[in-house]
Design a protein around this motif. Structure first.
Motif, PDB file in Angstrom:
ATOM      1  N   GLY A  89      84.835  41.280  55.271  1.00 36.35           N
ATOM      2  CA  GLY A  89      83.512  41.501  55.832  1.00 36.35           C
ATOM      3  C   GLY A  89      82.427  41.700  54.801  1.00 36.35           C
ATOM      4  N   GLN A  90      82.782  41.836  53.539  1.00 30.00           N
ATOM      5  CA  GLN A  90      81.789  42.067  52.502  1.00 30.00           C
ATOM      6  C   GLN A  90      81.317  40.746  51.877  1.00 30.00           C
ATOM      7  OE1 GLN A  90      83.840  44.910  49.910  1.00 30.00           O
ATOM      8  NE2 GLN A  90      82.630  46.575  50.829  1.00 30.00           N
ATOM      9  N   ILE A  91      80.177  40.801  51.210  1.00 32.99           N
ATOM     10  CA  ILE A  91      79.577  39.633  50.562  1.00 32.99           C
ATOM     11  C   ILE A  91      79.161  40.032  49.155  1.00 32.99           C
ATOM     12  CG2 ILE A  91      77.674  37.962  50.638  1.00 32.99           C
ATOM     13  CD1 ILE A  91      77.533  38.405  53.641  1.00 32.99           C
ATOM     14  N   VAL A  92      79.391  39.163  48.205  1.00 24.23           N
ATOM     15  CA  VAL A  92      78.973  39.421  46.825  1.00 24.23           C
ATOM     16  C   VAL A  92      77.469  39.202  46.711  1.00 24.23           C
ATOM     17  CG1 VAL A  92      79.213  38.742  44.413  1.00 24.23           C
ATOM     18  CG2 VAL A  92      81.214  38.746  45.918  1.00 24.23           C
ATOM     19  N   ASP A  93      76.787  40.138  46.086  1.00 23.73           N
ATOM     20  CA  ASP A  93      75.344  40.027  45.868  1.00 23.73           C
ATOM     21  C   ASP A  93      75.061  39.048  44.729  1.00 23.73           C
ATOM     22  OD1 ASP A  93      72.616  40.389  45.597  1.00 23.73           O
ATOM     23  OD2 ASP A  93      72.826  42.241  44.440  1.00 23.73           O
ATOM     24  N   SER A  94      74.695  37.830  45.075  1.00 22.76           N
ATOM     25  CA  SER A  94      74.303  36.849  44.052  1.00 22.76           C
ATOM     26  C   SER A  94      72.794  36.817  43.864  1.00 22.76           C
ATOM     27  CB  SER A  94      74.790  35.448  44.440  1.00 22.76           C
ATOM     28  OG  SER A  94      74.207  35.037  45.669  1.00 22.76           O
ATOM     29  N   ASN A  95      72.057  37.292  44.884  1.00 20.78           N
ATOM     30  CA  ASN A  95      70.596  37.168  44.840  1.00 20.78           C
ATOM     31  C   ASN A  95      69.986  37.900  43.659  1.00 20.78           C
ATOM     32  OD1 ASN A  95      70.622  35.632  47.127  1.00 20.78           O
ATOM     33  ND2 ASN A  95      69.918  37.247  48.503  1.00 20.78           N
ATOM     34  N   GLN A  96      70.452  39.112  43.387  1.00 21.85           N
ATOM     35  CA  GLN A  96      69.828  39.898  42.332  1.00 21.85           C
ATOM     36  C   GLN A  96      69.990  39.216  40.978  1.00 21.85           C
ATOM     37  OE1 GLN A  96      68.994  44.522  41.294  1.00 21.85           O
ATOM     38  NE2 GLN A  96      70.421  43.984  42.886  1.00 21.85           N
ATOM     39  N   TYR A  97      71.149  38.584  40.774  1.00 17.36           N
ATOM     40  CA  TYR A  97      71.409  37.916  39.502  1.00 17.36           C
ATOM     41  C   TYR A  97      70.564  36.638  39.377  1.00 17.36           C
ATOM     42  CZ  TYR A  97      75.225  41.177  38.934  1.00 17.36           C
ATOM     43  OH  TYR A  97      75.949  42.335  38.779  1.00 17.36           O
ATOM     44  N   ALA A  98      70.500  35.872  40.461  1.00 15.23           N
ATOM     45  CA  ALA A  98      69.705  34.646  40.428  1.00 15.23           C
ATOM     46  C   ALA A  98      68.222  34.957  40.261  1.00 15.23           C
ATOM     47  CB  ALA A  98      69.934  33.838  41.707  1.00 15.23           C
ATOM     48  N   LEU A  99      67.740  35.935  41.026  1.00 12.24           N
ATOM     49  CA  LEU A  99      66.320  36.271  40.943  1.00 12.24           C
ATOM     50  C   LEU A  99      65.960  36.862  39.587  1.00 12.24           C
ATOM     51  CD1 LEU A  99      65.829  37.750  44.525  1.00 12.24           C
ATOM     52  CD2 LEU A  99      64.989  35.546  43.675  1.00 12.24           C
ATOM     53  N   ALA A 100      66.854  37.663  39.008  1.00 13.06           N
ATOM     54  CA  ALA A 100      66.594  38.208  37.670  1.00 13.06           C
ATOM     55  C   ALA A 100      66.476  37.082  36.650  1.00 13.06           C
ATOM     56  CB  ALA A 100      67.697  39.179  37.272  1.00 13.06           C
ATOM     57  N   ALA A 101      67.343  36.065  36.790  1.00 12.72           N
ATOM     58  CA  ALA A 101      67.267  34.926  35.872  1.00 12.72           C
ATOM     59  C   ALA A 101      65.960  34.160  36.055  1.00 12.72           C
ATOM     60  CB  ALA A 101      68.463  34.002  36.104  1.00 12.72           C
ATOM     61  N   LEU A 102      65.531  33.976  37.292  1.00 12.39           N
ATOM     62  CA  LEU A 102      64.286  33.263  37.547  1.00 12.39           C
ATOM     63  C   LEU A 102      63.081  34.052  37.037  1.00 12.39           C
ATOM     64  CD1 LEU A 102      64.972  31.904  41.143  1.00 12.39           C
ATOM     65  CD2 LEU A 102      64.749  30.551  39.058  1.00 12.39           C
ATOM     66  N   VAL A 103      63.095  35.357  37.233  1.00 11.88           N
ATOM     67  CA  VAL A 103      62.002  36.200  36.750  1.00 11.88           C
ATOM     68  C   VAL A 103      61.911  36.127  35.230  1.00 11.88           C
ATOM     69  CG1 VAL A 103      61.282  38.612  36.453  1.00 11.88           C
ATOM     70  CG2 VAL A 103      61.940  37.767  38.723  1.00 11.88           C
ATOM     71  N   SER A 135      63.046  33.732  33.279  1.00  6.71           N
ATOM     72  CA  SER A 135      62.638  32.394  32.835  1.00  6.71           C
ATOM     73  C   SER A 135      61.150  32.171  33.051  1.00  6.71           C
ATOM     74  CB  SER A 135      63.441  31.323  33.567  1.00  6.71           C
ATOM     75  OG  SER A 135      63.104  31.279  34.939  1.00  6.71           O
ATOM     76  N   ALA A 136      60.542  32.946  33.952  1.00 10.36           N
ATOM     77  CA  ALA A 136      59.095  32.858  34.176  1.00 10.36           C
ATOM     78  C   ALA A 136      58.311  33.711  33.191  1.00 10.36           C
ATOM     79  CB  ALA A 136      58.763  33.272  35.606  1.00 10.36           C
ATOM     80  N   GLY A 137      58.997  34.351  32.248  1.00  8.78           N
ATOM     81  CA  GLY A 137      58.316  35.129  31.224  1.00  8.78           C
ATOM     82  C   GLY A 137      58.066  36.570  31.591  1.00  8.78           C
ATOM     83  N   ALA A 138      58.654  37.042  32.691  1.00 16.35           N
ATOM     84  CA  ALA A 138      58.464  38.426  33.113  1.00 16.35           C
ATOM     85  C   ALA A 138      59.718  39.252  32.810  1.00 16.35           C
ATOM     86  CB  ALA A 138      58.146  38.487  34.607  1.00 16.35           C
ATOM     87  N   GLU A 139      59.615  40.543  33.023  1.00 15.88           N
ATOM     88  CA  GLU A 139      60.720  41.469  32.739  1.00 15.88           C
ATOM     89  C   GLU A 139      61.356  41.915  34.055  1.00 15.88           C
ATOM     90  OE1 GLU A 139      61.424  46.013  31.039  1.00 15.88           O
ATOM     91  OE2 GLU A 139      59.495  44.994  30.702  1.00 15.88           O
ATOM     92  N   PRO A 140      62.603  41.481  34.332  1.00 17.80           N
ATOM     93  CA  PRO A 140      63.255  41.934  35.563  1.00 17.80           C
ATOM     94  C   PRO A 140      63.739  43.368  35.431  1.00 17.80           C
ATOM     95  CG  PRO A 140      64.714  40.462  34.347  1.00 17.80           C
ATOM     96  CD  PRO A 140      63.420  40.525  33.575  1.00 17.80           C
ATOM     97  N   VAL A 141      63.483  44.169  36.458  1.00 11.74           N
ATOM     98  CA  VAL A 141      63.959  45.550  36.512  1.00 11.74           C
ATOM     99  C   VAL A 141      64.907  45.635  37.712  1.00 11.74           C
ATOM    100  CG1 VAL A 141      63.318  47.976  36.707  1.00 11.74           C
ATOM    101  CG2 VAL A 141      61.768  46.351  35.564  1.00 11.74           C
ATOM    102  N   CYS A 142      66.197  45.589  37.459  1.00 13.26           N
ATOM    103  CA  CYS A 142      67.195  45.502  38.521  1.00 13.26           C
ATOM    104  C   CYS A 142      67.525  46.898  39.045  1.00 13.26           C
ATOM    105  CB  CYS A 142      68.453  44.820  38.014  1.00 13.26           C
ATOM    106  SG  CYS A 142      68.178  43.098  37.529  1.00 13.26           S
ATOM    107  N   LEU A 143      67.278  47.093  40.333  1.00  8.17           N
ATOM    108  CA  LEU A 143      67.502  48.396  40.970  1.00  8.17           C
ATOM    109  C   LEU A 143      68.759  48.423  41.827  1.00  8.17           C
ATOM    110  CD1 LEU A 143      63.830  49.285  41.981  1.00  8.17           C
ATOM    111  CD2 LEU A 143      65.060  49.842  39.881  1.00  8.17           C
ATOM    112  N   GLY A 144      69.510  47.337  41.821  1.00  2.00           N
ATOM    113  CA  GLY A 144      70.811  47.349  42.462  1.00  2.00           C
ATOM    114  C   GLY A 144      70.779  47.077  43.952  1.00  2.00           C
ATOM    115  N   ILE A 145      71.876  47.478  44.600  1.00  3.72           N
ATOM    116  CA  ILE A 145      72.080  47.238  46.026  1.00  3.72           C
ATOM    117  C   ILE A 145      71.690  48.488  46.806  1.00  3.72           C
ATOM    118  CG2 ILE A 145      73.814  46.774  47.798  1.00  3.72           C
ATOM    119  CD1 ILE A 145      75.404  45.272  45.590  1.00  3.72           C
ATOM    120  N   VAL A 146      70.961  48.278  47.897  1.00  2.00           N
ATOM    121  CA  VAL A 146      70.546  49.385  48.752  1.00  2.00           C
ATOM    122  C   VAL A 146      71.128  49.143  50.148  1.00  2.00           C
ATOM    123  CG1 VAL A 146      68.603  50.701  49.661  1.00  2.00           C
ATOM    124  CG2 VAL A 146      68.392  49.531  47.451  1.00  2.00           C
TER     125      VAL A 146
END
Length: 432
Positions: free
Chosen positions: A201-215, A217-228
């Motif tokens: 029933g669980q799902i691996v969180d891929s979004n945070q990793y993909a979005l951090a990479a996109l952020v 690559s756009a020249g910004a600083e990703p601040v990852c706050l994890g799963i809520v």
């Protein structure tokens, strides 16, 4: 639901770019690649710095050689050799020439360069066999750029050619905008990290990793706050923390109409102004866009900071498509770029038939190639489900079917949005 173009326009109107005084810093050229120039650069050197030769040959007076020919060459005395980096010591007088190499400083008295292929040399004399144009192969001082005029404009993203220009102009440091901070959080009680055991029933969180990479690559600083988890109080605390510390916030999940989709309600409780709740695109219909006002140090009550919040869909493909279509333009404007915020869209031929119901602007992900100088789009294989991120691998283009269009036949032209990096578009290497 807002049309995609209207949503993009509204989002860009909401963006407050970084502030010149509060949000700029000075960096060395070696650390300036990819940074956004915050102030105009004015050079103090002419380019070229002085008159110089564009070819190997002989520096001459045009008056001495204008009527020469192979049958009646102009024979001149060589009075000096001028290699690169050497300051000429003599003035070229009538009947004289100076041996000169590419880039070398022109001697006084000379106004033209004769390329060595049009000469023969005998000791300290040179015969000019063909009449040159006046001022031929001379690069004049300030011909390319005059000191004291603008060299590079504010709002440019510095790339290798710009770095070269700044180095040549002896500008070792530049004022750039700081990197925007983008807080990322994934919502969902079913989510686990990629390093945790996966239970039924669980799902691996891929979004945070993909979005951090996109952020990043756009020249910004990703601040990852994890799963809520999907619980109002932890989610409210996480969002409050995010808006207190970042310039932009991206959450994924919790923005649809399910029983556990709390994001919009919590944003309202925290004082946000909600601007968008859904957009007419597929995939990526659920999209929340909100703003918060924040009083930062150095700002006045009349000039608060505005924090832009994006609640992205939880489905992995939808989250990435929403980023490419709506978040990335906002991030580019926020970073201080003066223009070119919107995605790059090119015309190309689709290798496959594309179908939609025509009710929403529909995106098909796949690979964009150059084939015989024209763009060609290959749709990803398998199911184009917003939950199937496996065939999203190596995506560099999204073919777009506008509202009202239900079919593009194989071989027909279609609009294609470039994603990731244009440099990933290569010559076609697959059999068709």
């Amino acid at each position: 639901m807002l049309p995609a173009s209207q949503a993009e326009s509204l989002i860009l109107d909401l963006v407050q770019p970084l502030h010149l005084q509060r949000d700029s810093e000075t960096v060395h050229l070696m650390a300036a690649s990819g940074r956004i120039l915050a102030t105009e650069v004015v050079g103090t050197l002419d380019f070229p710095h002085w008159d110089n030769s564009a070819m190997d040959g002989y520096a001459v007076r045009y008056a001495d050689v204008q009527g020469c020919s192979a049958e009646q060459p102009a024979v001149l005395d060589i009075v000096e050799e001028i290699p690169a980096g050497y300051q000429p010591q003599k003035t070229v007088q009538p009947g004289q020439a100076a041996r000169i190499l590419t880039g070398s400083m022109m001697p006084s008295g000379a106004d033209t360069v004769v390329i060595q292929e049009e000469t023969t040399r005998d000791g300290d004399r040179v015969s000019i066999l063909s009449p040159p144009r006046s001022n031929a192969f001379v690069r004049h001082q300030a011909e390319f750029y005059r000191a004291g005029t603008p060299l590079l404009s504010a709002g440019l993203e510095l790339a290798a050619p710009d770095i070269a220009v700044l180095a040549a102009a002896q500008v070792p440091t530049v004022t750039v905008y700081r990197r925007p901070r983008v807080a990322l959080l994934s919502t969902g009680s079913e989510l686990v990290g990629p390093d945790q055991p996966l239970h039924p029933g669980q799902i691996v969180d891929s979004n945070q990793y993909a979005l951090a990479a996109l952020v990043a690559s756009a020249g910004a600083e990703p601040v990852c706050l994890g799963i809520v988890p999907d619980q109002p109080e932890p989610l409210k605390a996480a969002i409050a923390r995010a808006i207190a510390t970042a310039d932009m916030v991206l959450s994924s999940g919790g923005v649809s109409v399910g029983d556990y989709d709390y994001v919009d309600r919590i944003l309202a409780e925290l004082g946000a102004t909600l601007h968008i709740r859904a957009v007419a695109v597929k995939p990526g219909k659920p999209l929340t866009v909100a703003t918060f006002s924040r009083q930062d140090p150095g700002t006045t009550a009349e000039e608060p900071s505005q924090i832009l919040y994006f609640g992205l869909p939880g489905n992995p493909v939808s989250a990435l498509v929403s980023f490419w279509r709506f978040v990335q333009p906002a991030l580019r404007k926020l970073s201080g770029l003066s223009s070119s915020w919107s995605p790059v869209v090119v015309k190309g031929r689709s290798h496959h038939e594309l179908r939609s119901d025509g009710k929403r602007e529909t995106y098909f992900w796949g690979q964009l190639y150059l084939a015989d100088g024209e763009y060609e789009f290959h749709r990803a294989g398998g199911s184009l489900s917003s939950g199937n991120l496996i065939n999203l691998a190596q995506t560099n283009g999204l073919a777009i079917l506008p509202v009202g269009h239900t079919r593009v036949a194989a071989g027909e032209e279609v609009d294609i949005m470039q994603v990731n990096s244009a440099k990933s578009i290569t010559q076609k290497q697959i059999k068709v």
